[in-house]
Design a protein around this motif. Structure first.
Motif, PDB file in Angstrom:
ATOM      1  N   ILE A  65       0.847  -1.189   0.000  1.00 27.54           N
ATOM      2  CA  ILE A  65       0.000   0.000   0.000  1.00 27.54           C
ATOM      3  C   ILE A  65       0.889   1.247   0.000  1.00 27.54           C
ATOM      4  O   ILE A  65       1.750   1.418   0.859  1.00 27.54           O
ATOM      5  CB  ILE A  65      -0.969   0.003   1.198  1.00 27.54           C
ATOM      6  CG1 ILE A  65      -1.844   1.253   1.163  1.00 27.54           C
ATOM      7  CG2 ILE A  65      -0.252  -0.157   2.527  1.00 27.54           C
ATOM      8  CD1 ILE A  65      -3.018   1.197   2.116  1.00 27.54           C
ATOM      9  N   ALA A  66       0.684   2.109  -0.993  1.00 27.87           N
ATOM     10  CA  ALA A  66       1.463   3.337  -1.141  1.00 27.87           C
ATOM     11  C   ALA A  66       0.768   4.467  -0.393  1.00 27.87           C
ATOM     12  O   ALA A  66      -0.432   4.701  -0.585  1.00 27.87           O
ATOM     13  CB  ALA A  66       1.614   3.687  -2.616  1.00 27.87           C
ATOM     14  N   VAL A  67       1.514   5.154   0.445  1.00 29.31           N
ATOM     15  CA  VAL A  67       0.949   6.255   1.230  1.00 29.31           C
ATOM     16  C   VAL A  67       2.048   7.259   1.539  1.00 29.31           C
ATOM     17  O   VAL A  67       3.214   6.897   1.699  1.00 29.31           O
ATOM     18  CB  VAL A  67       0.312   5.726   2.535  1.00 29.31           C
ATOM     19  CG1 VAL A  67       1.332   5.028   3.398  1.00 29.31           C
ATOM     20  CG2 VAL A  67      -0.374   6.842   3.309  1.00 29.31           C
ATOM     21  N   GLY A  68       1.683   8.520   1.622  1.00 31.21           N
ATOM     22  CA  GLY A  68       2.659   9.555   1.948  1.00 31.21           C
ATOM     23  C   GLY A  68       1.968  10.883   2.144  1.00 31.21           C
ATOM     24  O   GLY A  68       0.748  11.024   1.923  1.00 31.21           O
ATOM     25  N   PRO A  69       2.706  11.866   2.585  1.00 37.71           N
ATOM     26  CA  PRO A  69       4.137  11.801   2.929  1.00 37.71           C
ATOM     27  C   PRO A  69       4.359  11.115   4.274  1.00 37.71           C
ATOM     28  O   PRO A  69       3.414  10.937   5.043  1.00 37.71           O
ATOM     29  CB  PRO A  69       4.540  13.280   2.988  1.00 37.71           C
ATOM     30  CG  PRO A  69       3.285  13.978   3.382  1.00 37.71           C
ATOM     31  CD  PRO A  69       2.163  13.227   2.727  1.00 37.71           C
ATOM     32  N   VAL A  78      -2.460   4.235   8.288  1.00 39.44           N
ATOM     33  CA  VAL A  78      -2.108   3.008   7.563  1.00 39.44           C
ATOM     34  C   VAL A  78      -1.150   2.164   8.391  1.00 39.44           C
ATOM     35  O   VAL A  78      -1.258   0.931   8.434  1.00 39.44           O
ATOM     36  CB  VAL A  78      -1.511   3.345   6.189  1.00 39.44           C
ATOM     37  CG1 VAL A  78      -0.958   2.095   5.527  1.00 39.44           C
ATOM     38  CG2 VAL A  78      -2.555   3.990   5.298  1.00 39.44           C
ATOM     39  N   GLN A  79      -0.200   2.809   9.062  1.00 42.44           N
ATOM     40  CA  GLN A  79       0.727   2.068   9.913  1.00 42.44           C
ATOM     41  C   GLN A  79      -0.026   1.362  11.036  1.00 42.44           C
ATOM     42  O   GLN A  79       0.290   0.216  11.399  1.00 42.44           O
ATOM     43  CB  GLN A  79       1.774   3.015  10.505  1.00 42.44           C
ATOM     44  CG  GLN A  79       2.823   2.328  11.370  1.00 42.44           C
ATOM     45  CD  GLN A  79       3.647   1.337  10.592  1.00 42.44           C
ATOM     46  OE1 GLN A  79       4.116   1.627   9.483  1.00 42.44           O
ATOM     47  NE2 GLN A  79       3.832   0.156  11.132  1.00 42.44           N
ATOM     48  N   LEU A  96       3.948  -1.354   3.811  1.00 49.66           N
ATOM     49  CA  LEU A  96       3.991   0.064   3.485  1.00 49.66           C
ATOM     50  C   LEU A  96       4.956   0.341   2.342  1.00 49.66           C
ATOM     51  O   LEU A  96       6.065  -0.186   2.306  1.00 49.66           O
ATOM     52  CB  LEU A  96       4.422   0.858   4.722  1.00 49.66           C
ATOM     53  CG  LEU A  96       3.412   1.906   5.213  1.00 49.66           C
ATOM     54  CD1 LEU A  96       2.128   1.197   5.606  1.00 49.66           C
ATOM     55  CD2 LEU A  96       3.957   2.657   6.412  1.00 49.66           C
ATOM     56  N   VAL A  97       4.512   1.196   1.416  1.00 49.43           N
ATOM     57  CA  VAL A  97       5.367   1.727   0.354  1.00 49.43           C
ATOM     58  C   VAL A  97       5.349   3.243   0.524  1.00 49.43           C
ATOM     59  O   VAL A  97       4.436   3.921   0.037  1.00 49.43           O
ATOM     60  CB  VAL A  97       4.860   1.332  -1.043  1.00 49.43           C
ATOM     61  CG1 VAL A  97       5.760   1.908  -2.125  1.00 49.43           C
ATOM     62  CG2 VAL A  97       4.772  -0.189  -1.176  1.00 49.43           C
ATOM     63  N   PRO A  98       6.317   3.816   1.229  1.00 47.32           N
ATOM     64  CA  PRO A  98       6.306   5.270   1.499  1.00 47.32           C
ATOM     65  C   PRO A  98       6.475   6.080   0.216  1.00 47.32           C
ATOM     66  O   PRO A  98       7.252   5.719  -0.676  1.00 47.32           O
ATOM     67  CB  PRO A  98       7.505   5.466   2.438  1.00 47.32           C
ATOM     68  CG  PRO A  98       7.835   4.096   2.954  1.00 47.32           C
ATOM     69  CD  PRO A  98       7.453   3.144   1.869  1.00 47.32           C
ATOM     70  N   THR A  99       5.734   7.188   0.118  1.00 49.08           N
ATOM     71  CA  THR A  99       5.837   8.101  -1.021  1.00 49.08           C
ATOM     72  C   THR A  99       5.881   9.541  -0.512  1.00 49.08           C
ATOM     73  O   THR A  99       5.736   9.797   0.683  1.00 49.08           O
ATOM     74  CB  THR A  99       4.648   7.927  -1.986  1.00 49.08           C
ATOM     75  OG1 THR A  99       3.433   8.312  -1.300  1.00 49.08           O
ATOM     76  CG2 THR A  99       4.523   6.486  -2.452  1.00 49.08           C
ATOM     77  N   ASP A 100       6.033  10.476  -1.447  1.00 48.12           N
ATOM     78  CA  ASP A 100       6.093  11.892  -1.080  1.00 48.12           C
ATOM     79  C   ASP A 100       4.717  12.515  -0.911  1.00 48.12           C
ATOM     80  O   ASP A 100       4.608  13.648  -0.434  1.00 48.12           O
ATOM     81  CB  ASP A 100       6.874  12.677  -2.146  1.00 48.12           C
ATOM     82  CG  ASP A 100       8.336  12.246  -2.201  1.00 48.12           C
ATOM     83  OD1 ASP A 100       8.849  11.780  -1.172  1.00 48.12           O
ATOM     84  OD2 ASP A 100       8.948  12.370  -3.279  1.00 48.12           O
TER      85      ASP A 100
END
Length: 478
Positions: A65-69, A78-79, A96-100
């Motif tokens: 799952i992509a989420v950010g910042p 999400v965490q 988790l897939v961290p993004t900006d």
């Protein structure tokens, strides 16, 4: 090596002293042992197949799952889901897939580097994205801070048309907030080019207010967003009451831009004394969505959606934002089409284990039935030579019955009786193997009894009336 059924099951007559009649058939014990081994092997294969199917069906499925910042409210929620799914040993786990930010998360999903993503509804949504849940709804808040003491004040801004020629501070570095401001300005006839936009992060609010760099502010987030509340408080720290600009044309904006909705900010939503705002304010809203790849399994998405709403109450204490998670819009004309798996959960049509695998189970049973039928046919073919051989042996017994009634040689009678014993042994083995039925065995028993009676009668007659030596019924016939 080819299987020679005749060689395995045929009987041969071997001449010689002490060996009379056909060769002995396979031992019933060895046959039963082989059949037992085959049955056990088949049972173990079935158990292994069922266990393997159950293992793969129940094995936890990891989803990226992509989420950010990082450190944002979305990332924290999400965490919390990641940790709760792990503690509950759920069938679906998250990685988790961290993004900006939301825009970067959308790109990661479009590129296939994530299975799920948190995206912002008023940004470009990937074509392969399907809605799973609404993470939160956001509202646009636009306010004019009070003039600080000792500062020269210009004309008071009370409506959007007065923003031309002024500086507007946009909280957050994302271009989406600037796009939102431009849409509102155009709705009220203000050319965005005549407005100076200053973007800054949440940590820069104090400095911006202190230097009086802007004349109005825009923030976008949940109604109870701590960022928005702190920003409003910072702009009114020196006293005075902020002026909130209502977007009365919110319905028209929503009509022209379906990604937005008309909404209201309730009085007192931002705290303070007096209440901020002092009355309900019309505005526009947009949503942050949890989306999934279009090709992701319906069953997996349904399981994730079920888990999401099951654990929502468990994490509300630590993350109140989780209370805002809602089911997706399942209408066919929704801005983001709903994923079939999520729709199945929402509509109560989620498939059970049997619903998903009933076809496989049915075909497996059909296959086992076909294999059983083929095995029965093969076994019948293997016993056919045995039945045919037993029939010829029965005919041989009837022939010996006729010869015994005319025989004049005790040695010949003994040989035929030994041969009859061998035929009896073979017939019983055939019966145990299932090659012949009970009726056939009864018929054979009658013939064998008549043969033994004929031998006994003939021997009794030869003892009463001595015969010439070395004469026999066969010799007389010759």
């Amino acid at each position: 090596m080819a299987l020679d059924l005749k060689r395995l099951f045929s009987r041969s007559i071997v001449d010689g002293p002490g060996v009379i009649g056909p060769a002995g058939p396979p031992s019933p014990r060895s046959v039963r042992h082989k059949m037992t081994l085959v049955a056990v092997a088949g049972a173990l294969a079935v158990v292994a197949a069922v266990a393997g199917a159950y293992y793969f069906a129940m094995k936890p499925v990891p989803l990226r799952i992509a989420v950010g910042p990082p450190n944002s409210d979305d990332a924290k929620v999400v965490q919390a889901l990641v940790q709760q799914f792990s503690r509950d040993h759920s069938s679906v786990r998250l990685r988790l897939v961290p993004t900006d930010g939301a825009a970067a998360s959308a790109r990661v999903l479009a590129e296939g580097k994530a299975d799920l993503a948190i995206v912002r509804g008023d940004l470009e949504v990937p074509k392969n994205a399907r809605a799973v849940a609404t993470l939160r709804k956001n509202v646009a808040v636009i306010w004019v801070p009070p003039t600080a003491k000792g500062k020269k004040s210009g004309p008071k801004i009370t409506k959007f048309s007065q923003l031309a020629g002024h500086r507007i501070g946009v909280i957050g570095k994302t271009q989406a907030n600037v796009n939102l401001l431009n849409i509102v300005l155009r709705q009220y006839g203000v050319d965005p080019a005549k407005v100076t936009v200053v973007q800054f992060s949440t940590t820069e609010i104090g400095e911006v207010v202190k230097d009086q760099k802007v004349d109005a502010f825009l923030a976008a987030g949940p109604v109870n967003s701590r960022i928005t509340i702190d920003a409003i408080a910072a702009t009114t720290r020196e006293g005075g009451t902020p002026t909130f600009l209502a977007i009365d044309s919110a319905a028209a904006i929503a009509q022209n831009y379906p990604i937005y909705e008309a909404a209201e900010i309730p009085a007192g939503a931002f705290g303070g004394s007096p209440a901020r705002p002092d009355d309900d304010i019309k505005t526009i809203s947009f949503s942050h969505h949890i989306v999934a790849r279009h090709g992701l399994s319906d069953a997996i998405v349904a399981a994730f959606t079920r888990q999401l709403f099951a654990v929502r109450q468990q994490i509300i204490t630590d993350f109140p934002l989780a209370a805002k998670i809602e089911t997706p819009d399942t209408d066919k004309d929704a801005v983001i089409p709903v994923h079939p798996g999520a729709a199945a959960y929402v509509d109560g049509e989620e498939k059970t284990f049997l619903d998903r695998y009933s076809d496989y189970i049915w075909w497996s049973l059909m296959g086992l039935s076909a294999m059983g039928s083929a095995g029965a046919w093969f076994a019948s073919m293997m016993r056919r030579d045995e039945r045919n051989n037993n029939t010829s042996q029965r005919d041989r017994l009837l022939d010996m019955l006729a010869v015994a009634r005319k025989s004049d040689s005790p040695e010949e009678l003994d040989r035929m009786q030994a041969e009859a014993d061998a035929i009896l042994r073979d017939t019983l083995n055939c019966f145990e193997h299932g090659a012949i039925e009970q009726g056939t065995l009864t018929t054979f028993n009658i013939a064998l009894e008549q043969f033994h009676n004929a031998v006994a009668d003939r021997k009794a007659l030869m003892e009463a009336v001595p015969m010439p030596p070395l004469r026999s019924a066969r010799a007389q016939v010759a």
